[in-house]
Design a protein around this motif. Structure first.
Motif, PDB file in Angstrom:
ATOM      1  N   THR B 259       4.377   3.684  -0.726  1.00  0.00           N
ATOM      2  CA  THR B 259       3.440   3.411   0.360  1.00  0.00           C
ATOM      3  C   THR B 259       3.327   4.606   1.295  1.00  0.00           C
ATOM      4  O   THR B 259       2.224   4.992   1.696  1.00  0.00           O
ATOM      5  CB  THR B 259       3.913   2.173   1.143  1.00  0.00           C
ATOM      6  N   ARG B 262       1.419   7.483  -0.387  1.00  0.00           N
ATOM      7  CA  ARG B 262      -0.021   7.229  -0.423  1.00  0.00           C
ATOM      8  C   ARG B 262      -0.644   7.462   0.951  1.00  0.00           C
ATOM      9  O   ARG B 262      -1.663   8.125   1.098  1.00  0.00           O
ATOM     10  CB  ARG B 262      -0.263   5.790  -0.887  1.00  0.00           C
ATOM     11  N   GLN B 263       0.036   6.910   1.993  1.00  0.00           N
ATOM     12  CA  GLN B 263      -0.515   7.027   3.345  1.00  0.00           C
ATOM     13  C   GLN B 263      -0.479   8.479   3.833  1.00  0.00           C
ATOM     14  O   GLN B 263      -1.377   8.921   4.541  1.00  0.00           O
ATOM     15  CB  GLN B 263       0.269   6.116   4.300  1.00  0.00           C
ATOM     16  N   MET B 313       3.129  -2.982   5.353  1.00  0.00           N
ATOM     17  CA  MET B 313       1.914  -2.372   4.822  1.00  0.00           C
ATOM     18  C   MET B 313       1.815  -2.574   3.323  1.00  0.00           C
ATOM     19  O   MET B 313       0.752  -2.894   2.785  1.00  0.00           O
ATOM     20  CB  MET B 313       1.934  -0.852   5.047  1.00  0.00           C
ATOM     21  N   GLY B 318      -2.252  -2.591   3.406  1.00  0.00           N
ATOM     22  CA  GLY B 318      -2.855  -2.168   4.667  1.00  0.00           C
ATOM     23  C   GLY B 318      -3.936  -3.087   5.189  1.00  0.00           C
ATOM     24  O   GLY B 318      -4.574  -2.786   6.189  1.00  0.00           O
TER      25      GLY B 318
END
Lengths: 416, 416
Positions: B259, B262-263, B313, B318
């Motif tokens: 996560t 990716r963010q 998230m 998200g």
């Protein structure tokens, strides 16, 4: 039993003839033209062995995104994609795609050569065969130590990162090339696994085969590393006289203007500037005259006008035309293959949904009886069927030198 | 009864997190990733109404070739293609696609705006509706007087020639946009027919809907000219307790590191630099802290660590997460739609081949009973189903002002 469906592409509009796109638009000379790659996934889903060779230009594409599109198609087809590598000569494409002007011919081949280096690094070098582990237990899809950056920094392209795709069945798509110029032939000798030839006589075809083979030998490749495939226009019917009648019926579809418009764009020389009804010797542009002279070999002693040559060209799409019964056509194709040293033919689809079915129904069985066409596919990848070898690039091919194992091996050698 | 399958795309590798692509490769965070557009033709051949929205970047594409790809797909799907317009923020894509460095955020939107002008000229302006005549008798496919050059010469693009394709059913694909920044919102207000929203609370969604609608009004568009579609994560089972159990079973699939990787790429800020086990208030990078704070609204009074936020998230990708029985889920979706003023949802496919079938089997029938989802498609184009209007861009849309008829009309007005 066709190995492959070949899809041409022209990413610009033909507008050299008479300095206008009017003739091209009116007669649909490569315009409108959709993107050929998009239909491949759909066709793949209803076929099992047929390959798809798509034209892609090294002058107008970015290798990083182009390589991904081809790999995606190779995944979707299970390894049945080929790439007809072109350097593109269309000024229209250049001016609409962000280039100030068309790149000069020999520089296009320098760009093409570097483009190939980049895509080999992506297709062959980036992901090792065992990089993808799919270990759900540990939550690991890929072993990052087995994915290598392309690390390419050249004159025309900069591609530092690893490839975005998991390797497909063939990795590098089967490589086709059709360049007839000196630079084009050198490129084919180095990179091509199959060479498309378009010419009007068996002697010219033979010369092309020999010249490219000779060039390939100087690069350490042998005759069996390349397949030579010649364009051929076939009109077949049960008897010779029926075939001739069929050919006569097709003649009204011929357009002299359309042919000249198409040829003007291919050669970037305006055939609209010449008097098409005066004898050929009065054509002042050398490139146009010498090109047209190639089509007079059927009767070289006669006086030809450009219009008559164009009619001749239009009948054959610029290639050898064979008209006759299945045995007549098979005889002629065998003769052509043997005398010119060909490995196969690219059969033009002159009348869509009529020409190819005729060929399949009448000619293919005859060629199968003679042992010239197999009765079952040898392989389930395009490369396998075209080369008679494996799904991957041969070890001696220039692209294989970019494989991760070979590169790492070299590094270790350098260290020791 | 889904209007559309949405296919995201990331043309570069996520390598901001810890300054490396390792986490992305290991956990398959958008890598490997094939070209999403290639599968559309295959999917179109086995569906009749489903649309396909494909992400395409105005920063890395040439409008002349991109427009052709989309039109080809619109032909192959019979008018079921949508374009999720992105300006892309991935440094990796920039550096591998010929750009020296990532283009600055606001300049990307200036490029995007000019890109839109070019593709409107190609899609809407180049070929008049009756340009293609297909007159076999006269040998005329297209009337050249009805095909107009794009004649575009701007800051970023030069496209002088006519479009290469015959117009497709929708001409311009249905236009989707997801920009949440100020420039992104302005872009959506001007160009989008449907806006994707991703947020964690109904209030934030409502504010986005209102702000974009207000901006659109200043450009002469009304609320009904835009559809707002929010991302939503749904876990459904016959009863609430079974749904909660199912959700618990999915939690082990959550990866905090994936996560954060990716963010990091989406925001181009390295989440690997923060201490993920210290309280949120110790995060020094403002952009990262304020982003993470958005996910604490479930319990704003508690002390959160970045790891806990990332878990939160990851559970929802998200977006808003809804867990429950079909009636619970339907209640919540109705409430969300009404309170935030939404026109639809983008249902995340959290567990491929499991999440969406569950939604179709359990939630869709309940929403149909309530009259919230139709029982038959209204139209056979994507635009028709998303906007409830015709297959073509509405007359009031900015793209319509580039139509040949309108442009010719203006010229005549100017002359008189």
């Amino acid at each position: 039993m066709f190995d492959s469906l070949f899809l041409a592409d022209f990413p610009g509009i033909n507008d050299v003839y008479q300095g206008s796109n009017e003739a091209s638009l009116r007669e649909a000379i490569a315009v409108p033209i959709n993107d050929p790659s998009m239909a491949v996934a759909a066709m793949a889903s209803v076929t099992r062995h047929l390959g798809f060779a798509i034209t892609g230009s090294t002058t107008y594409e970015q290798p990083y995104s182009f390589a991904r599109r081809m790999t995606t198609l190779d995944h979707l087809t299970g390894g049945r994609v080929g790439w007809n590598i072109v350097t593109s000569a269309t000024a229209s494409a250049a001016r609409n795609l962000g280039l100030e002007q068309q790149v000069a011919h020999d520089e296009r081949y320098a760009i093409a050569d570097e483009f190939m280096e980049v895509v080999y690094k992506l297709w062959e070098g980036s992901w090792e065969d065992d990089a993808v582990v799919r270990d759900a237990e540990r939550g690991v899809y890929t072993d990052p130590t087995k994915v290598h950056p392309a690390a390419h920094k050249g004159t025309y392209f900069s591609v530092p990162d690893p490839f975005l795709c998991e390797p497909s069945r063939q990795r590098t798509p089967a490589l086709f090339q059709a360049g007839a110029s000196s630079a084009g032939r050198e490129f084919a000798a180095k990179h091509a696994e199959a060479v498309f030839l378009v010419d009007t006589s068996v002697n010219s075809l033979r010369r092309s085969v020999d010249a490219t083979t000779e060039l390939a030998r100087t690069l350490g490749r042998s005759r069996s590393d390349l397949s030579f495939i010649a364009g051929v226009s076939v009109v077949v019917a049960p008897t010779d006289s029926e075939a001739r009648a069929k050919f006569e019926q097709q003649l009204p579809f011929i357009s002299v203007e359309g042919t000249l418009a198409r040829q003007s764009s291919l050669m970037q020389l305006d055939f609209g500037e010449i008097d098409i009804d005066a004898p050929l010797e009065y054509v002042e542009t050398d490139g146009i005259r010498s090109f047209l002279e190639r089509f007079t070999i059927a009767d070289p002693d006669r006086t030809w006008t450009p219009r008559q040559v164009a009619e001749q060209m239009a009948r054959s799409l610029g290639a050898i035309t064979v008209v006759g019964s299945p045995t007549t056509v098979a005889d002629r194709l065998e003769e052509l293959a043997d005398e010119a040293g060909l490995d196969g033919f690219n059969v033009y689809d002159n009348l869509p949904l009529r020409t190819l079915p005729d060929f399949v129904d009448l000619v293919v069985p005859e060629l199968q009886r003679r042992g010239r066409v197999p009765t079952a596919y040898e392989a389930d990848t395009l490369r396998g069927n075209v080369t008679g070898r494996g799904a991957r690039l041969g070890d001696g091919h220039v692209g294989a030198s970019f494989r991760a194992t070979q590169r790492l091996g070299l590094e270790e050698n350098a260290r020791s």
